[in-house]
Design a protein around this motif. Structure first.
Motif: not given
Length: 128
Positions: A7-11, A53-57, A62-63
């Motif tokens: 799972i990729a989160l960018t920006g 799964t990892a909730n990307y929201g 968190d980031i």
């Protein structure tokens, strides 16, 4: 069988107060984070359940909170702390790659970006 899906989160961008100079800690500046979460996404796909799964929201929140949170002298520290938080908070994540960008770093020559990239896995737990 364990898969290495991602799972990729960018920006993900927020104002942080990281740096060795007093004005960086006082005035803040934008930091951008990219994160690649390594996990077996098969159980989530098979069940179609968010809990598998990892909730990307949530990961993104968190980031952003870490960027805005405690002030560190080094973006290396910020990158490692973000990686550790993701591993601690999301049991299905087996490894994570975090890149912290500091596009307005106080460098006296023209440049495009400064970034730090770290990779941490569950096998690394306890070793910063």
């Amino acid at each position: 069988m364990t898969r290495d899906d991602t799972i990729a989160l960018t920006g993900i961008t927020a104002i942080g107060y990281h740096g060795v100079f007093e004005f960086e800690k006082r005035d803040g500046q934008p930091f951008t984070v990219d994160a690649v979460l390594h996990a077996d996404l098969g159980p989530a796909a098979a069940s179609d359940e968010l809990s598998k799964t990892a909730n990307y929201g949530e990961v993104a929140e968190d980031i952003a909170a870490m960027i805005r949170g405690d002030s560190f002298d080094l973006i290396e520290t910020l990158a490692v702390r973000i990686a550790e938080k993701i591993l601690a908070g999301y049991a299905m994540v087996n490894a994570v790659e975090v890149t912290v960008h500091k596009p307005k770093a106080p460098i006296q020559v023209p440049f495009g970006d400064v970034s730090i990239n770290v990779f941490r896995s569950r096998n690394d737990q306890g070793a910063t």
